[in-house]
Design a protein around this motif. Structure first.
Motif, PDB file in Angstrom:
ATOM      1  N   TRP A  59       4.798   7.062  -8.826  1.00 28.94           N
ATOM      2  CA  TRP A  59       3.534   7.433  -8.186  1.00 28.94           C
ATOM      3  C   TRP A  59       2.980   6.286  -7.335  1.00 28.94           C
ATOM      4  CZ3 TRP A  59       2.611  12.191  -7.371  1.00 28.94           C
ATOM      5  CH2 TRP A  59       3.031  13.164  -8.271  1.00 28.94           C
ATOM      6  N   ARG A  60       3.107   5.041  -7.804  1.00 31.22           N
ATOM      7  CA  ARG A  60       2.644   3.899  -6.992  1.00 31.22           C
ATOM      8  C   ARG A  60       3.410   3.821  -5.687  1.00 31.22           C
ATOM      9  NH1 ARG A  60       2.643   1.260 -11.907  1.00 31.22           N
ATOM     10  NH2 ARG A  60       4.630   0.265 -11.465  1.00 31.22           N
ATOM     11  N   GLU A  61       4.741   3.957  -5.765  1.00 26.09           N
ATOM     12  CA  GLU A  61       5.570   3.892  -4.554  1.00 26.09           C
ATOM     13  C   GLU A  61       5.272   5.064  -3.620  1.00 26.09           C
ATOM     14  OE1 GLU A  61       7.430   1.423  -3.457  1.00 26.09           O
ATOM     15  OE2 GLU A  61       7.034   0.255  -5.261  1.00 26.09           O
ATOM     16  N   MET A  62       5.035   6.226  -4.199  1.00 25.55           N
ATOM     17  CA  MET A  62       4.706   7.384  -3.369  1.00 25.55           C
ATOM     18  C   MET A  62       3.363   7.169  -2.662  1.00 25.55           C
ATOM     19  SD  MET A  62       4.780  11.365  -4.361  1.00 25.55           S
ATOM     20  CE  MET A  62       4.372  12.635  -3.197  1.00 25.55           C
ATOM     21  N   ALA A  63       2.393   6.576  -3.359  1.00 23.12           N
ATOM     22  CA  ALA A  63       1.090   6.291  -2.736  1.00 23.12           C
ATOM     23  C   ALA A  63       1.248   5.308  -1.577  1.00 23.12           C
ATOM     24  CB  ALA A  63       0.111   5.754  -3.783  1.00 23.12           C
ATOM     25  N   ILE A  64       2.085   4.300  -1.759  1.00 23.06           N
ATOM     26  CA  ILE A  64       2.318   3.325  -0.690  1.00 23.06           C
ATOM     27  C   ILE A  64       2.993   4.004   0.497  1.00 23.06           C
ATOM     28  CG2 ILE A  64       3.666   1.275  -0.073  1.00 23.06           C
ATOM     29  CD1 ILE A  64       3.181   0.329  -3.024  1.00 23.06           C
ATOM     30  N   ALA A  65       4.041   4.780   0.220  1.00 22.09           N
ATOM     31  CA  ALA A  65       4.768   5.462   1.301  1.00 22.09           C
ATOM     32  C   ALA A  65       3.894   6.484   2.008  1.00 22.09           C
ATOM     33  CB  ALA A  65       6.021   6.140   0.743  1.00 22.09           C
ATOM     34  N   SER A  66       2.974   7.106   1.292  1.00 14.31           N
ATOM     35  CA  SER A  66       2.139   8.154   1.900  1.00 14.31           C
ATOM     36  C   SER A  66       1.072   7.591   2.837  1.00 14.31           C
ATOM     37  CB  SER A  66       1.491   9.017   0.818  1.00 14.31           C
ATOM     38  OG  SER A  66       0.526   8.288   0.089  1.00 14.31           O
ATOM     39  N   GLU A  67       0.816   6.280   2.765  1.00 14.72           N
ATOM     40  CA  GLU A  67      -0.140   5.666   3.686  1.00 14.72           C
ATOM     41  C   GLU A  67       0.333   5.796   5.127  1.00 14.72           C
ATOM     42  OE1 GLU A  67      -0.510   1.655   2.258  1.00 14.72           O
ATOM     43  OE2 GLU A  67      -1.758   2.269   0.559  1.00 14.72           O
ATOM     44  N   THR A  68       1.657   5.872   5.317  1.00 11.42           N
ATOM     45  CA  THR A  68       2.232   6.033   6.656  1.00 11.42           C
ATOM     46  C   THR A  68       3.142   7.256   6.737  1.00 11.42           C
ATOM     47  OG1 THR A  68       4.067   4.590   6.052  1.00 11.42           O
ATOM     48  CG2 THR A  68       2.161   3.545   7.137  1.00 11.42           C
ATOM     49  N   SER A  69       3.187   8.029   5.659  1.00  8.00           N
ATOM     50  CA  SER A  69       4.080   9.197   5.552  1.00  8.00           C
ATOM     51  C   SER A  69       5.534   8.793   5.812  1.00  8.00           C
ATOM     52  CB  SER A  69       3.642  10.313   6.498  1.00  8.00           C
ATOM     53  OG  SER A  69       2.376  10.780   6.104  1.00  8.00           O
ATOM     54  N   ASN A  70       5.941   7.699   5.188  1.00  8.74           N
ATOM     55  CA  ASN A  70       7.288   7.165   5.364  1.00  8.74           C
ATOM     56  C   ASN A  70       8.225   7.740   4.310  1.00  8.74           C
ATOM     57  OD1 ASN A  70       9.617   5.715   5.710  1.00  8.74           O
ATOM     58  ND2 ASN A  70       8.695   3.710   5.328  1.00  8.74           N
ATOM     59  N   SER A  71       8.976   8.742   4.671  1.00 10.65           N
ATOM     60  CA  SER A  71       9.891   9.390   3.728  1.00 10.65           C
ATOM     61  C   SER A  71      11.114   8.528   3.409  1.00 10.65           C
ATOM     62  CB  SER A  71      10.350  10.744   4.269  1.00 10.65           C
ATOM     63  OG  SER A  71      11.068  10.583   5.472  1.00 10.65           O
ATOM     64  N   GLU A  72      11.309   7.461   4.150  1.00  7.45           N
ATOM     65  CA  GLU A  72      12.456   6.576   3.913  1.00  7.45           C
ATOM     66  C   GLU A  72      12.049   5.258   3.256  1.00  7.45           C
ATOM     67  OE1 GLU A  72      15.534   7.668   4.206  1.00  7.45           O
ATOM     68  OE2 GLU A  72      14.649   9.557   4.864  1.00  7.45           O
ATOM     69  N   ALA A  73      10.856   5.192   2.695  1.00  3.73           N
ATOM     70  CA  ALA A  73      10.408   3.962   2.034  1.00  3.73           C
ATOM     71  C   ALA A  73      11.395   3.594   0.929  1.00  3.73           C
ATOM     72  CB  ALA A  73       9.005   4.156   1.461  1.00  3.73           C
ATOM     73  N   ILE A  88       9.741  14.426  -3.052  1.00  2.84           N
ATOM     74  CA  ILE A  88       8.890  13.378  -2.484  1.00  2.84           C
ATOM     75  C   ILE A  88       9.216  13.161  -1.009  1.00  2.84           C
ATOM     76  CG2 ILE A  88       8.397  10.902  -2.533  1.00  2.84           C
ATOM     77  CD1 ILE A  88       8.832  11.077  -5.617  1.00  2.84           C
ATOM     78  N   LYS A  89      10.496  13.010  -0.689  1.00  2.00           N
ATOM     79  CA  LYS A  89      10.894  12.757   0.698  1.00  2.00           C
ATOM     80  C   LYS A  89      10.523  13.938   1.600  1.00  2.00           C
ATOM     81  CE  LYS A  89      14.504   9.353   0.254  1.00  2.00           C
ATOM     82  NZ  LYS A  89      15.570   8.860   1.085  1.00  2.00           N
ATOM     83  N   ASN A  90      10.743  15.157   1.129  1.00  2.00           N
ATOM     84  CA  ASN A  90      10.378  16.337   1.933  1.00  2.00           C
ATOM     85  C   ASN A  90       8.879  16.413   2.167  1.00  2.00           C
ATOM     86  OD1 ASN A  90      13.042  17.107   2.191  1.00  2.00           O
ATOM     87  ND2 ASN A  90      12.943  18.680   0.597  1.00  2.00           N
ATOM     88  N   SER A  91       8.106  16.112   1.148  1.00  2.00           N
ATOM     89  CA  SER A  91       6.647  16.139   1.282  1.00  2.00           C
ATOM     90  C   SER A  91       6.168  15.106   2.300  1.00  2.00           C
ATOM     91  CB  SER A  91       6.012  15.876  -0.083  1.00  2.00           C
ATOM     92  OG  SER A  91       4.623  15.763   0.023  1.00  2.00           O
TER      93      SER A  91
END
Length: 182
Positions: A59-73, A88-91
């Motif tokens: 969830w922490r990593e998803m929150a970080i990636a969602s700040e820029t919508s980076n599906s490849e984080a 997660i990546k599709n979202s």
């Protein structure tokens, strides 16, 4: 001597030795004796703790990636695998396509509900969470305009976390229910 008397004696010795004060201002003599130190190796975290840590890290990593919508984080694949990683990546890719970002972070209160001990070894841990995404909301990229009129809230989340061949734990599946489901 009774147990109470023994404990009192031990506490008295500890108190006296820990309260001794040096009255002389000269530095203490250097320790010239050789001693062997014993290295204390911490016990590994139990599998249930490792599974919860992986779940929270996802969830922490998803929150970080969602700040820029980076599906490849890169951090996503460190804590999620299989269906969970695909979701997660599709979202995130869908949010990127729609020009959305997510700000804030979710809150979690995970509890272990089931442990699979195949062959005496814990291989799968199931988790139930009542996550709160009221402080983790979507916005139109580059603006403060909310993506929709809905706020977040408390949601029931069921997750499966599996031991990986390399010894790590990763969330392999999760399902998030609607607001108010917990």
């Amino acid at each position: 001597m009774t147990i109470t008397a023994r404990v009192a004696t031990i506490l008295g010795v500890v108190a006296v030795t820990s309260c001794s004060v040096r009255s002389n201002s000269s530095p203490p003599p250097e320790n010239t004796s050789t001693s062997t130190s014993t290295r204390v190796t911490p016990l590994p975290d139990p599998p249930e703790r490792q599974a919860i840590d992986a779940y929270l890290a996802m969830w922490r990593e998803m929150a970080i990636a969602s700040e820029t919508s980076n599906s490849e984080a890169p951090g996503l694949a460190e804590h999620a695998a299989g269906d969970a990683l695909v979701v997660i990546k599709n979202s995130l890719a869908e949010d990127e396509q729609k020009g959305l970002v997510t700000r804030g972070s979710p809150k979690s209160d995970p509890q272990v509900t089931n442990v699979d001990r195949s062959g005496g070894v814990v291989t799968v841990v199931k988790i139930r969470d009542c996550g709160d995404d009221s402080a983790w909301l979507k916005y139109r990229k580059g603006t403060n305009q909310p993506a929709d009129g809905q706020g977040g809230g408390r949601r029931s989340i069921l997750a499966e976390v599996k031991a990986q061949p390399d010894g790590s734990w990763r969330v392999t599946r999760f399902a998030v229910q609607g607001v108010g489901s917990c």
